[in-house]
Design an enzyme around this catalytic site. Structure first.
Site, PDB file in Angstrom:
ATOM      1  N   GLU A 257       0.876  -1.163   0.000  1.00  0.00           N
ATOM      2  CA  GLU A 257       0.000   0.000   0.000  1.00  0.00           C
ATOM      3  C   GLU A 257       0.913   1.212   0.000  1.00  0.00           C
ATOM      4  O   GLU A 257       1.741   1.373   0.893  1.00  0.00           O
ATOM      5  CB  GLU A 257      -0.880   0.019   1.243  1.00  0.00           C
ATOM      6  CG  GLU A 257      -1.848  -1.135   1.343  1.00  0.00           C
ATOM      7  CD  GLU A 257      -2.569  -1.122   2.677  1.00  0.00           C
ATOM      8  OE1 GLU A 257      -3.762  -0.759   2.688  1.00  0.00           O
ATOM      9  OE2 GLU A 257      -1.942  -1.457   3.682  1.00  0.00           O
ATOM     10  N   CYS A 296      -4.080   8.182   5.033  1.00  0.00           N
ATOM     11  CA  CYS A 296      -4.065   8.004   3.583  1.00  0.00           C
ATOM     12  C   CYS A 296      -5.330   8.556   2.950  1.00  0.00           C
ATOM     13  O   CYS A 296      -5.345   8.907   1.779  1.00  0.00           O
ATOM     14  CB  CYS A 296      -3.919   6.531   3.226  1.00  0.00           C
ATOM     15  SG  CYS A 296      -5.385   5.569   3.569  1.00  0.00           S
TER      16      CYS A 296
END
Length: 459
Positions: A257, A296
């Site tokens: 990620e 994020c």
């Protein structure tokens, strides 16, 4: 000062040497030291494979699911949960921020535990129906899913030290595979506190979970094709790890990620006073200040119709000015500090890069008003709203992520332009790869609980 422990082979051990100092993010005091120096990383993986794996793989899915549920209930007990909250404050997180990390992480255990009802009462799972491959029915094929015989290595992040761990181990434990967790060192003291409770509970079998606080050393040198590695962090560091010689040689599954530069677009038909306008301003303020922007999902790029730019920045600056910043233990505070002084310097550095083509509309790089805290000893930073008037010709807003309470306001003239701007990040990424240039930040956190560390010896 106490040394943060490593949970290895069923025992708590401290690494050699003084270790890396860990700080209270909102007052700068040392809370402990972390070191993994002297640990035998090959033995750590060997213990997971030989001790944790056989027990887990021989459990049925319902048994594993009930194990996850029992662990979730145990961690959620009020006295235990409040202890975690008190430690979480030291990372600079407010109670609301900590709720996402702590109770959100525990919620992952409950969610995966509930999947036991949809999985067979077996140690394995059939993948689809059997297929006849021969005319006479003497040759057929059937996919069978079984646990890997190795370990899941999770390289996690500083911004969600509990969620990052629990959301990942819930998956591998339900699948019947043990975990070796390597949190970002800067907030590893919170991860360690939770793992201490997990170990004390006796709910997980021996070898199901191990913890490394500090450098991961040569851990990746010892992976096999039966292990899996997950990484959350910067794209550059992730690519380096993904190309680790052992991972390539063994074809070890690697999940990454990486960086994100999310955008929010205000529709052309939305005007001040409308419910949608108020929601737009409210959500932007929340996305910029929750977890001090260290998420994020935080909005980094704001696209607004050119004829509404002035209204938008005035409304946003007013909303941001009402955000109380300071000691996260104070109930009045709505935004705490960044995770540490190094993170504050990194955010300042990245904002400096953004200012090559933008200007500050709200906030300051050098000063911030706080309550019940020292703005210099703590890792505090002002929310920063930037303005970029040339989003089509400026690369920085689409390629540079300041992982803090920072977002850039940019104009568009039509919905077609807004769509084109929203895609600009991906197109620049492809261009940069073709040119051999790097889009990522230096080693710092980004993404879903993101952290990164120097290759090949992560810190």
């Amino acid at each position: 000062m106490p040394k943060i422990g490593n949970y290895i082979a069923g025992s708590w051990v401290t690494g050699d040497g003084e270790g890396q100092p860990l700080y209270n993010a909102f007052n700068g005091e040392v809370v402990g030291h972390a070191s993994s120096k002297g640990l035998d990383f090959a033995a750590i993986l060997d213990y997971a494979r030989k001790t944790g794996n056989p027990v887990l793989r021989n459990m049925t899915f319902p048994e594993r699911g009930r194990m996850l549920r029992a662990l979730a209930l145990y961690l959620r007990e009020p006295e235990r949960l409040e202890k975690f909250y008190q430690i979480s404050f030291l990372t600079g997180a407010t109670r609301a921020d900590s709720w996402v990390d702590l109770e959100g992480g525990i919620g992952n255990l409950f969610s995966y535990a509930s999947l036991r009802r949809k999985l067979p009462n077996e140690t394995f799972c059939l993948d689809g129906e059997g297929l006849n491959l021969g005319k006479a029915g003497t040759f057929m094929g059937q996919h069978l899913l079984v646990p890997k015989e190795g370990a899941a290595i999770h390289i996690n992040a500083f911004n969600f030290p509990v969620w990052g761990m629990l959301e990942k181990i819930a998956v591998n434990l339900l699948a019947g595979v043990p975990a070796v967790v390597k949190p970002a060192t800067v907030t590893s003291f919170l991860t360690e506190a939770v793992v201490r409770e997990i170990a004390a509970s006796g709910i997980l079998p021996p070898g199901a979970l191990q913890l490394i606080c500090g450098s991961a050393g040569d851990l990746l040198d010892h992976v096999t094709d039966q292990d899996v590695v997950t990484f959350t962090g910067s794209a550059t560091t992730g690519q380096l790890l993904k190309s680790h010689p052992a991972i390539l040689r063994e074809n070890t599954p690697f999940t990454m990620e990486a960086d994100s530069l999310n955008c929010l677009v205000l529709g052309e038909d939305v005007t001040p006073g409308m419910l949608e306008w108020d929601l737009f301003i409210k959500e932007l303020r929340k996305e910029m200040t929750a977890k001090a922007g260290q998420k994020c999902t935080a909005v980094r790029r704001i696209f607004v119709p050119v004829n509404k730019m002035e209204d938008a920045w005035k409304a946003l600056t007013k909303a941001l000015s009402q955000t109380i910043i300071g000691n996260p233990t104070n109930e009045k505070v709505r935004m705490g500090s960044l995770a540490g002084q190094s993170q504050r310097e990194e955010v300042r550095s990245q904002v400096g890069r953004l200012l090559a083509s933008s200007q500050i509309l709200y906030g300051s790089l050098d000063s911030v008003e706080v309550i019940d805290a020292d703005p210099f000893r703590g890792a505090f930073i002002s929310p920063l709203l930037l303005l970029n008037k040339t989003p089509f010709t400026s690369e920085e807003p689409h390629t540079v992520e300041a992982f803090g309470p920072v977002s850039t306001l940019m104009p568009y003239k039509s919905m077609a332009e807004a769509i084109e701007l929203s895609k600009k990040r991906e197109r620049l990424l492809m261009q940069f790869h073709r040119d051999g240039r790097s889009l990522s930040r230096p080693a710092v956190c980004a993404g879903r609980g993101h952290s990164s560390w120097p290759y090949p010896h992560p810190e």
